[in-house]
Design an enzyme around this catalytic site. Structure first.
Site: not given
Ligand code: NAP
Length: 341
Positions: A180-183, A203-204, A258, A260, A284, A289, A307
């Site tokens: 539950l980060g930005r996306i 994680r949290s 969506i 990796r 996606d 890939e 993707h």
């Molecule tokens: P973000 O804001 O940093 O969010 C990442 C989330 O991953 C956080 O909620 C984090 O949890 C969680 N996380 C990290 N380690 C974890 C673990 N061990 N167990 C469970 N959850 C864990 O990043 P974002 O901007 O949302 O982007 C997320 C991901 O989307 C990117 O890293 C990328 O791989 C993918 N993405 C894909 C595309 C596409 O084209 N398909 C485009 C953009 C991004 P905590 O908050 O608790 O730390």
């Protein structure tokens, strides 16, 4: 005034000292070697070429020979979600100062090696969040409502012979989000608008939300109908969607990825889909890939896209501007706009 504005406004600059300083900065920037790892957007390439000495790391007869000739002029690497900077590349570039990724994910960059070498790393957060969240919901709808299959049904003239079969409702379903980060938060907001009950695993716990938190992904999968993967790819989240998680989601469950490709144990996913242990998937991203398991091609309950989560004109321009902004800031000794390290 930024370097990019300078090109258009230099004739109107009245302060000769400032003008001279900017000319010196521009001349210096011109000599900085920036290595791009893969063809990205044409706009990004043009913007880089206008400012730096642009070098391309593809379509080369010998990468070793190219590095031998150029390694001492390369001070920046621009990679993306698929082609980053591994330890071997970083080691081969003694003058490397910054890796600016044209992606938010930085799993293709060896962060430990960058830290060891004092190389800065930037990414492109926030500007792509809406697009990726939109695509996640699009994949849910396309999978449950068989939108792609319906499109093919009409186009091959099958409608004349009878109606398409019934599909599955999305509104009101329970949605589990991994990360539950930005996306993930943007997906949650959209799912709420469809009247879905949202829960998550991260994680949290996020006390600022009312969504139900599961500290264990298996519990999340057992308690939702649609599981959406949106977390960062790390050693801990590699194959976080395992055989057990797929079985917990169950034969009525839908998996959307969506994040990796490597978040999901792909061979387990293929088996579950072929054996009817999962109701469907919208993907996606894939483990190797652009290779995609061919067994998925004939499954009407599976929607595959290449993707393209952030691939809109608007977002790719914003991402490119952020890459340029980070490089300009770095080479002008200003704070980075979106530093990872
Ligand atoms: P973000 O804001 O940093 O969010 C990442 C989330 O991953 C956080 O909620 C984090 O949890 C969680 N996380 C990290 N380690 C974890 C673990 N061990 N167990 C469970 N959850 C864990 O990043 P974002 O901007 O949302 O982007 C997320 C991901 O989307 C990117 O890293 C990328 O791989 C993918 N993405 C894909 C595309 C596409 O084209 N398909 C485009 C953009 C991004 P905590 O908050 O608790 O730390």
């Amino acid at each position: 005034m930024s370097i990019s504005e300078f090109g258009q406004r230099k004739s109107t600059v009245r302060n000769p000292t400032k003008t001279l300083t900017l000319i010196v900065i521009i001349t210096l920037m011109d000599t900085i070697g920036v290595l791009t790892m893969y063809p990205m957007s044409q706009y990004l390439e043009e913007q880089l070429r206008q400012r730096f000495n642009l070098l391309k790391f593809w379509d080369l007869s010998s990468k070793a020979e190219f590095l031998h000739r150029n390694s001492h002029s390369i001070r920046a690497v621009v990679g993306n979600a698929k082609y980053g900077a591994d330890a071997a590349l970083i080691d081969a570039l003694p003058k490397l100062e910054i890796v600016a990724s044209y992606s938010v994910g930085f799993d293709q960059i060896d962060l430990a090696k960058c830290r060891e070498r004092g190389v800065r790393v930037t990414n492109t957060p926030d500007v792509l969040t809406d697009d990726v969240a939109d695509l996640a919901i699009g994949l849910v709808l396309a999978t449950l409502r068989r939108i792609c299959e319906c499109d093919r049904f009409v186009k091959r003239g099958a409608w004349n012979k009878g109606d398409y079969k019934l599909t599955t409702k999305f509104s009101g379903k329970s949605v589990g989000i991994v990360g539950l980060g930005r996306i993930g938060s943007a997906i949650a907001k959209r799912a709420e608008a469809f009247g879905c009950q949202v829960s998550y695993h991260s994680r949290s716990m996020k006390p600022q939300t009312n969504y139900k938190y599961y500290s264990n992904i298996i519990d999340l999968a057992s308690n939702c109908e649609i599981l959406i993967v949106a977390c960062t790819l790390t050693d801990e989240t590699h194959h976080i969607v395992s055989h057990k998680v797929i079985d917990a989601l169950g034969p009525e469950g839908i998996l959307i990825n969506i994040g990796r490709g490597a978040h999901v144990d792909e061979s387990e996913l293929v088996s579950a889909l072929l054996e009817g242990r999962l109701a469907g998937a919208g993907l996606d991203v894939f483990e190797n890939e652009p290779e995609v398991p061919e067994e998925l091609f004939s499954l009407e309950n599976v929607v595959l896209v290449p993707h393209v989560g952030s691939d809109t004109l608007e977002t790719c321009k914003a991402m490119a501007d952020l890459v340029i902004g980070n490089l300009e800031a770095h080479f002008q000794n200003k704070p980075l706009l979106t530093p990872v390290i």
